[in-house]
Scaffold this motif. Sequence first.
Motif, PDB file in Angstrom:
ATOM      1  N   PRO A 212       0.826  -1.209   0.000  1.00 32.69           N
ATOM      2  CA  PRO A 212       0.000   0.000   0.000  1.00 32.69           C
ATOM      3  C   PRO A 212       0.864   1.264   0.000  1.00 32.69           C
ATOM      4  N   PHE A 213       0.427   2.273  -0.733  1.00 36.43           N
ATOM      5  CA  PHE A 213       1.118   3.559  -0.716  1.00 36.43           C
ATOM      6  C   PHE A 213       0.115   4.658  -1.045  1.00 36.43           C
ATOM      7  N   ALA A 214       0.494   5.883  -0.735  1.00 35.18           N
ATOM      8  CA  ALA A 214      -0.355   7.047  -1.021  1.00 35.18           C
ATOM      9  C   ALA A 214       0.533   8.168  -1.522  1.00 35.18           C
ATOM     10  N   GLU A 215       0.003   8.971  -2.447  1.00 35.71           N
ATOM     11  CA  GLU A 215       0.767  10.115  -2.916  1.00 35.71           C
ATOM     12  C   GLU A 215      -0.146  11.212  -3.434  1.00 35.71           C
ATOM     13  N   GLU A 216       0.352  12.438  -3.288  1.00 34.90           N
ATOM     14  CA  GLU A 216      -0.347  13.603  -3.809  1.00 34.90           C
ATOM     15  C   GLU A 216      -0.090  13.709  -5.310  1.00 34.90           C
ATOM     16  N   ALA A 217      -1.087  14.215  -6.032  1.00 32.41           N
ATOM     17  CA  ALA A 217      -0.918  14.375  -7.478  1.00 32.41           C
ATOM     18  C   ALA A 217       0.219  15.336  -7.791  1.00 32.41           C
ATOM     19  N   GLN A 218       0.412  16.342  -6.957  1.00 33.19           N
ATOM     20  CA  GLN A 218       1.449  17.336  -7.236  1.00 33.19           C
ATOM     21  C   GLN A 218       2.860  16.763  -7.094  1.00 33.19           C
ATOM     22  N   ASP A 219       2.976  15.596  -6.452  1.00 30.06           N
ATOM     23  CA  ASP A 219       4.292  14.988  -6.266  1.00 30.06           C
ATOM     24  C   ASP A 219       4.633  13.975  -7.345  1.00 30.06           C
ATOM     25  N   ASN A 220       3.707  13.716  -8.270  1.00 35.84           N
ATOM     26  CA  ASN A 220       3.937  12.749  -9.334  1.00 35.84           C
ATOM     27  C   ASN A 220       3.365  13.322 -10.625  1.00 35.84           C
ATOM     28  N   LEU A 221       4.215  13.592 -11.588  1.00 30.45           N
ATOM     29  CA  LEU A 221       3.773  14.247 -12.820  1.00 30.45           C
ATOM     30  C   LEU A 221       2.751  13.409 -13.579  1.00 30.45           C
ATOM     31  N   ASP A 222       2.962  12.084 -13.630  1.00 23.85           N
ATOM     32  CA  ASP A 222       2.009  11.221 -14.325  1.00 23.85           C
ATOM     33  C   ASP A 222       0.647  11.262 -13.630  1.00 23.85           C
ATOM     34  N   LEU A 223       0.647  11.132 -12.309  1.00 25.55           N
ATOM     35  CA  LEU A 223      -0.615  11.159 -11.571  1.00 25.55           C
ATOM     36  C   LEU A 223      -1.300  12.513 -11.707  1.00 25.55           C
ATOM     37  N   LYS A 224      -0.524  13.581 -11.716  1.00 23.77           N
ATOM     38  CA  LYS A 224      -1.102  14.916 -11.894  1.00 23.77           C
ATOM     39  C   LYS A 224      -1.783  15.038 -13.250  1.00 23.77           C
ATOM     40  N   ALA A 225      -1.124  14.528 -14.290  1.00 24.90           N
ATOM     41  CA  ALA A 225      -1.708  14.585 -15.636  1.00 24.90           C
ATOM     42  C   ALA A 225      -2.968  13.734 -15.730  1.00 24.90           C
ATOM     43  N   ILE A 226      -2.987  12.616 -15.006  1.00 23.09           N
ATOM     44  CA  ILE A 226      -4.146  11.722 -15.053  1.00 23.09           C
ATOM     45  C   ILE A 226      -5.344  12.333 -14.330  1.00 23.09           C
ATOM     46  N   LEU A 227      -5.090  12.985 -13.199  1.00 18.02           N
ATOM     47  CA  LEU A 227      -6.184  13.461 -12.354  1.00 18.02           C
ATOM     48  C   LEU A 227      -6.620  14.897 -12.633  1.00 18.02           C
ATOM     49  N   GLU A 228      -5.851  15.642 -13.428  1.00 14.83           N
ATOM     50  CA  GLU A 228      -6.141  17.074 -13.557  1.00 14.83           C
ATOM     51  C   GLU A 228      -7.488  17.356 -14.230  1.00 14.83           C
ATOM     52  N   HIS A 229      -8.001  16.414 -15.026  1.00 16.02           N
ATOM     53  CA  HIS A 229      -9.302  16.617 -15.671  1.00 16.02           C
ATOM     54  C   HIS A 229     -10.391  15.744 -15.054  1.00 16.02           C
ATOM     55  N   SER A 230     -10.121  15.168 -13.907  1.00 13.71           N
ATOM     56  CA  SER A 230     -11.098  14.284 -13.272  1.00 13.71           C
ATOM     57  C   SER A 230     -12.282  15.071 -12.746  1.00 13.71           C
ATOM     58  N   ARG A 231     -13.433  14.440 -12.762  1.00 12.80           N
ATOM     59  CA  ARG A 231     -14.658  15.020 -12.221  1.00 12.80           C
ATOM     60  C   ARG A 231     -15.314  13.996 -11.307  1.00 12.80           C
ATOM     61  N   PRO A 232     -15.390  14.323 -10.011  1.00 14.98           N
ATOM     62  CA  PRO A 232     -15.001  15.565  -9.340  1.00 14.98           C
ATOM     63  C   PRO A 232     -13.484  15.722  -9.283  1.00 14.98           C
TER      64      PRO A 232
END
Length: 270
Positions: free
Chosen positions: A169-189
């Motif tokens: 198990p792990f957790a991370e903020e979108a701002q700390d991972n460029l790929d995750l940030k790109a994936i979540l930036e258009h998510s709704r909500p």
Amino acid sequence: AAFAWAQSAVLGIFGTEALGPETVLPAPNDKVPAVAPRIIRVPVPESPVKSDADGERRTAEAYAEACTALAEALTEVTEARDQGRSRLAEVRRAVEVANSWSAADLAGSVRRMLSCFAEAAEAAHASFVVWRERGGSELVRLPPFEADPLTASALGNGYLVRAAGRGVPFAEEAQDNLDLKAILEHSRPPLTGLAVVPVRLPSRVLGLALLYFTDQDRLPGEDLLQHLSLLSAVFVTPVALTIMSPTPRLDAAPACESGPSNGVKRPAHA
């Protein structure tokens, strides 16, 4: 083959291939181990007391500081006790869900398992990705989540493969991972964080619980991630029996046929 699988499952859940003797509960007349008292030390000025009034003032201040420290310690212990009770209740609920696992309602069983993870982590939204040994995967969302951002693109599927490879198990903020940030930036909500909890045997990952968080949520810390890992161990056996069985699949379960509100679809696969 069945014996080898059973050994693998026991190793995955208990960390050993053989279970030791049952724990013996203490007899009613046995002495309970003494608990060390908690000592509160309050610093006292070393300068000499100038008068009786000065001594009384110092004593009153010392008592006031001691009372404040005791109140803080009591609050800390009470919170730890309440958290322990809450997590024990979550483990008991997980055991109930695992014991009531239904092959006739796989999607419903997976959603009940997923709700255990989501509620323990206080996640805003959650999905569970089931990994099939012979390729392909299936997704169960926890309503009212309408679309899982990680399974909607090649970038997201690549992230899932790497997450499965980590195996813990792990957790991370979108701002700390460029790929995750790109994936979540258009998510709704709008989503700003993710926790991943694998359900796995020692030899392979069976599925990933994806727990999503908004900017108003708090990501799980190491202590909570360990608790989520314990919950995942509870579900290893029913999930393994489901996934390793040639039938049925989630998309064949009656609960999956009533439409998108049930949250079941086959995601894009990297």
